[in-house]
Each structure stands twice: as structure tokens, then as C-alpha cells.
Design an enzyme around this catalytic site. Structure first.
Site, PDB file in Angstrom:
ATOM      1  CD  GLU A   1      -3.064   1.549   2.982  1.00 56.00           C
ATOM      2  OE1 GLU A   1      -1.910   2.050   3.024  1.00 56.00           O
ATOM      3  OE2 GLU A   1      -3.288   0.330   3.016  1.00 56.00           O
TER       4      GLU A   1
ATOM      5  CG  ASP B   1       1.926  -0.569   7.442  1.00 55.92           C
ATOM      6  OD1 ASP B   1       2.073  -1.739   7.821  1.00 55.92           O
ATOM      7  OD2 ASP B   1       0.858  -0.148   6.966  1.00 55.92           O
TER       8      ASP B   1
ATOM      9  CG  HIS C   1      -0.960  -3.146   8.945  1.00 57.74           C
ATOM     10  ND1 HIS C   1      -0.711  -3.279   7.598  1.00 57.74           N
ATOM     11  CD2 HIS C   1      -1.654  -4.260   9.287  1.00 57.74           C
ATOM     12  CE1 HIS C   1      -1.244  -4.418   7.167  1.00 57.74           C
ATOM     13  NE2 HIS C   1      -1.822  -5.017   8.171  1.00 57.74           N
TER      14      HIS C   1
ATOM     15  CG  HIS D   1      -2.769   0.392   6.795  1.00 58.61           C
ATOM     16  ND1 HIS D   1      -2.418  -0.935   6.823  1.00 58.61           N
ATOM     17  CD2 HIS D   1      -4.061   0.443   7.195  1.00 58.61           C
ATOM     18  CE1 HIS D   1      -3.462  -1.660   7.222  1.00 58.61           C
ATOM     19  NE2 HIS D   1      -4.471  -0.853   7.457  1.00 58.61           N
ATOM     20  CE1 TYR D   2       5.183   1.426   4.652  1.00 61.58           C
ATOM     21  CE2 TYR D   2       5.956   2.667   6.546  1.00 61.58           C
ATOM     22  CZ  TYR D   2       6.110   1.635   5.637  1.00 61.58           C
ATOM     23  OH  TYR D   2       7.194   0.808   5.726  1.00 61.58           O
ATOM     24  CB  THR D   3       0.668   3.834   0.268  1.00 63.17           C
ATOM     25  OG1 THR D   3       1.618   4.910   0.262  1.00 63.17           O
ATOM     26  CG2 THR D   3      -0.725   4.394   0.450  1.00 63.17           C
TER      27      THR D   3
HETATM   28 ZN   LIG Z   1      -0.525  -1.720   6.288  1.00 62.93          ZN
END
Ligand SMILES: [Zn+2]
Length: 245
Positions: free
Chosen positions: A92, A144, A134, A27-29
Site C-alpha cells: 500500500e 488504484d 489492484h 495499491h494506494y490507501t
Molecule cells: Zn487496492
């Protein structure tokens, strides 16, 4: 590697067994700052958490232990797995994301990610095809880690799968539509083999899934329309996925 602990109180109390862990989700935040991300991921008010967070300097925070289920995947699907929290490890990466100023992922960040992934792959025997983003598992809701995430570079280190078609050759097939029904069916079948849960009947859903595929494997053009280049890539990946790497 030094790992900081910053435990999130948000996970299921019940322990899960090791053999439930099959998938790594990146993921990215998508938030303004690292601080904000940690607060959000650790505050019980928000129903989100993940196992690791990696900041832009490559510092790793452990938020939830592997043997607990974290809440990062949401409604999702990949291959035979549904609602993937129970089957996955969530990682993340700090990045402002598309909403607040999407930037390239940092070298140090990716180095730490590589180390974590390698150790998880070993520990849980995670298949290469099950290291995904994700957006791959929830294409209707998520974009993301996005098109700046260097999947190709990671695949060279055996993290995730990548095709072995020459980019210069592929380029010639970009924007060439899939005309025949046969080609379209083939494309969907390949997506399924890779792991995507495709809903063909709903046009909007289908386009979103194609976009997720493009964001991951053909970032030069993300338009939700499958073309010949997409088909060639998907066919190649599908073979690799079936071989079960
Ligand atoms: Zn995510």
C-alpha cells in the site's frame, strides 16, 4: 532500509509456503491521512490488510509477514490465478486517491517501493509481468494505484513490464477505432496474454478492463474504448509477457 513494524492482526493463521508467492500487487490507501490508513489496515473490524505500507516520506511499515496471507486483493483474477490474496504480496502506498485528492507519488516513496520490490523479486522469483496494480486484477471494483503511478519509470528498473514503442509514433494511432472483428479479437487475445481476465460478452465489464489497461499503459486517454494505439501497445506487451520475463 529501516522497516517499522506495525503488525496487523488480520491475516490467515495458517502459514503459506514460499512457492505460493507469485505476484506483487500495488495499491494506494485512498484515505485522508496516513494515520487513518494504518488504523484501518490494522483494525480487525475492517477486513483489509496488506504486507507493507509506504508513507510519503518513504518510511516502510511491515504489517503482515510474507508467509501469511493478507487481505488486500479481494475478488480478483490475473492469468491463471484467481482471488489473489493467497498468491500475492500487497503493498500500500499512502495517497489520498481519486476520492480525496489524488496526488503524484513521492520520490522517496517510490525509492522505498523499488527496494522492496527488488528484494521480493529475488526472494520469490517473481516474474516482471506479475507486478501489477489492484485495478489490473479487479477492474470492475478498483482504480488504484491509478494513472499517476509511474509504471514506465519502474519498468526501467525491471519492476513490471513496459512496451518499447515510440510515444510520438503511438500518438498518431490514438482514437483510431478498431473496425474489424479481427483487430478486436486480436486485442482481447493480447490482453489475455498480458494477464488480464477479460469478459468480452458483457460490454460494461469489457470497458472496465480496457480502462484498467489504459490506466496502466496508456494514461493519456482513459475512455474504455480500445483504439489502434491500445492494440499496438497490447501487442508489444503480449510478446514480452509470452517470453516470460
Ligand atoms: Zn487496492
Amino acid at each position: 532500509m529501516k522497516i517499522g513494524n506495525f503488525y496487523s492482526p488480520k491475516f490467515n493463521r495458517k502459514k503459506r509456503s514460499k512457492n505460493l508467492i507469485k505476484i506483487i500487487i500495488i495499491h494506494y490507501t485512498g484515505m485522508q491521512s496516513e494515520r487513518e490508513s494504518i488504523i484501518r489496515l490494522c483494525n480487525p473490524k475492517f477486513k483489509v490488510s496488506s504486507h507493507f505500507l509506504i508513507n510519503q516520506n518513504g518510511k516502510v511499515y511491515r504489517l503482515v509477514q510474507d508467509n501469511r496471507i493478507a487481505w488486500h486483493a479481494g475478488k480478483s483474477c490475473w492469468g491463471k490465478y484467481k482471488n489473489l490474496n493467497k498468491n500475492s504480496i500487497g503493498i500500500e502506498l499512502v495517497n489520498k486517491g481519486h476520492r480525496f485528492g489524488y496526488t503524484n507519488f513521492k520520490k522517496k516513496q517510490l525509492l522505498s517501493l523499488t527496494k522492496i520490490c527488488k528484494s521480493l523479486i529475488k526472494k520469490y522469483k517473481i516474474k516482471k509481468k506479475n507486478i501489477i496494480g489492484h485495478s489490473d486484477i479487479a477492474p470492475l471494483r478498483k482504480i488504484d494505484p491509478g494513472e499517476k503511478f509511474p509504471w514506465k519509470q519502474l519498468a526501467k528498473k525491471n519492476i513490471g513490464i513496459w512496451h518499447d514503442r515510440r510515444p510520438s509514433l503511438l500518438r498518431k494511432f490514438r482514437r483510431i477505432k478498431l473496425f474489424t472483428r479481427q483487430d478486436k479479437v486480436k486485442f482481447v487475445k493480447n490482453l489475455n496474454n498480458i494477464g488480464y481476465c477479460v469478459l468480452v460478452k458483457k460490454r460494461f465489464f469489457f470497458a472496465k478492463t480496457v480502462k484498467a489497461f489504459q490506466r496502466h499503459y496508456r494514461k493519456e486517454l482513459i475512455n474504455g474504448l480500445p483504439d489502434k494505439e491500445c492494440l499496438i501497445i497490447a501487442e508489444n506487451l503480449s510478446k514480452k509477457a509470452i517470453k516470460n520475463p
